[in-house]
Design a protein around this motif. Sequence first.
Motif, short mmCIF file in Angstrom:
data_model
loop_
_atom_site.label_atom_id
_atom_site.label_comp_id
_atom_site.label_asym_id
_atom_site.label_seq_id
_atom_site.Cartn_x
_atom_site.Cartn_y
_atom_site.Cartn_z
N ASP A 196 0.82 -1.21 0.00
CA ASP A 196 0.00 0.00 0.00
C ASP A 196 0.85 1.26 0.00
O ASP A 196 0.37 2.34 -0.38
N ALA A 197 2.10 1.16 0.44
CA ALA A 197 2.94 2.35 0.61
C ALA A 197 3.18 3.07 -0.72
O ALA A 197 3.16 4.30 -0.78
N ASP A 198 3.39 2.31 -1.80
CA ASP A 198 3.64 2.94 -3.11
C ASP A 198 2.45 3.76 -3.56
O ASP A 198 2.61 4.88 -4.08
N GLU A 238 1.84 12.25 -12.30
CA GLU A 238 0.57 11.87 -12.91
C GLU A 238 0.56 10.38 -13.26
O GLU A 238 -0.42 9.68 -13.00
N GLU A 239 1.65 9.91 -13.80
CA GLU A 239 1.74 8.49 -14.14
C GLU A 239 1.68 7.61 -12.90
O GLU A 239 1.08 6.53 -12.92
N GLY A 240 2.33 8.04 -11.82
CA GLY A 240 2.27 7.28 -10.59
C GLY A 240 0.86 7.16 -10.05
O GLY A 240 0.44 6.08 -9.60
N CYS A 244 -1.59 3.75 -9.76
CA CYS A 244 -2.31 3.40 -8.54
C CYS A 244 -3.78 3.15 -8.85
O CYS A 244 -4.37 2.17 -8.38
N ALA A 245 -4.39 4.02 -9.64
CA ALA A 245 -5.80 3.85 -10.01
C ALA A 245 -6.01 2.53 -10.74
O ALA A 245 -6.99 1.81 -10.46
N ALA A 246 -5.11 2.20 -11.67
CA ALA A 246 -5.26 0.95 -12.41
C ALA A 246 -5.18 -0.26 -11.48
O ALA A 246 -5.95 -1.23 -11.63
#
Length: 258
Positions: A196-198, A238-240, A244-246
Motif C-alpha cells: 500500500d505504501a507505493d 501523474e503516471e504514478g 495506482c488507479a489501475a
Amino acid sequence: MAFLLDSKLGFGTVCVAGIFIGVTAAFWLQGGDAPPARPAPAAASAWDGAIGPGALAAPAPSPGSASREAAPGEPSLVDAGGRLIIGLPLRQLIDSYVVKTKGGARQAGAAELRAYLRQGLKQPALAQAEGLVGDYLRYLDAEQGLRAQLRIAPPGEGALDAAQVGQMEDWLRQRTQLRERMLGTAVAQAWFAAEDADCDTALADWRRMHAPAGSAEVDSNELQARRLHGAVLEQRREEGARLCAAQLIAGMGGGAGT
C-alpha cells in the motif's frame, strides 16, 4: 614378614585399582562423562500472539498436493523456536487457496488449506493458523462489500482530477481500517503495509504537485523540484497516480487484490 607386608600391599593396590577401573567403566557406559545439555532458548515470536511448536514449509504447494519439507533457500513459515511467522509467505500460502475464488469454490479452497495446515502444524500453532484463516476469509467477504460501496471512476484520456484522487484515498483509508479491525494491526501491517505504501506515496505526490505555492504542502524542496524538473516532474507524478488507479480498479474486479 617384610615380604608378606609387601605382598599384601601389592595385592591391596591391585584391588583398589581394579575397583577404580570398574567404576570408571560403568560411569562411561552410562554416559556420565558430561551433564545433559540444556535446550537452547526459544526465539521471540514474530508477532504478538502465543504460537506453539510446528513445522510448515513455504511457499505452499498447489491445492490438493501433499505437504513437503522446505527446500534450501525457501522461506520458512516458522521461526527458530517453532513459532508461526506472520509474514508475506504465510499470506501467499493462504492466498494460493482462497483468493480469486468466491462462494463454494472459496470454501472448498479453505477446506484444502486447513487440511494442509493440519499436516504440517502442531498445537497450539495449528489453532492459531486456523483462526487466522477464518479471520482472513471473513475479511475477504467484508472487503467485497466495501468494494460495492466505494467505486473508483476509471481514468480517462485526460489528467486525473481531485475527485478521482479523493476516491482512491477514501478507498485506501477505509480498506486499511477494515484490515486492522478484522485482522489486527500486526497482521495488517505485515501483510499489506509495503504494497500500500507505493500507492499512498503516489497520491500524496500528486496532491503536492497540484498544491499552490505558499500552501502547507509546498516547502522549499518542493519549489526547487518544480523549478528544476517542471513538466517532467508533473508527468511522472501523474503516471504514478494513474498506475495506482489501475491497480485499485483491477483489485475491485475480483479477489482481494491491491
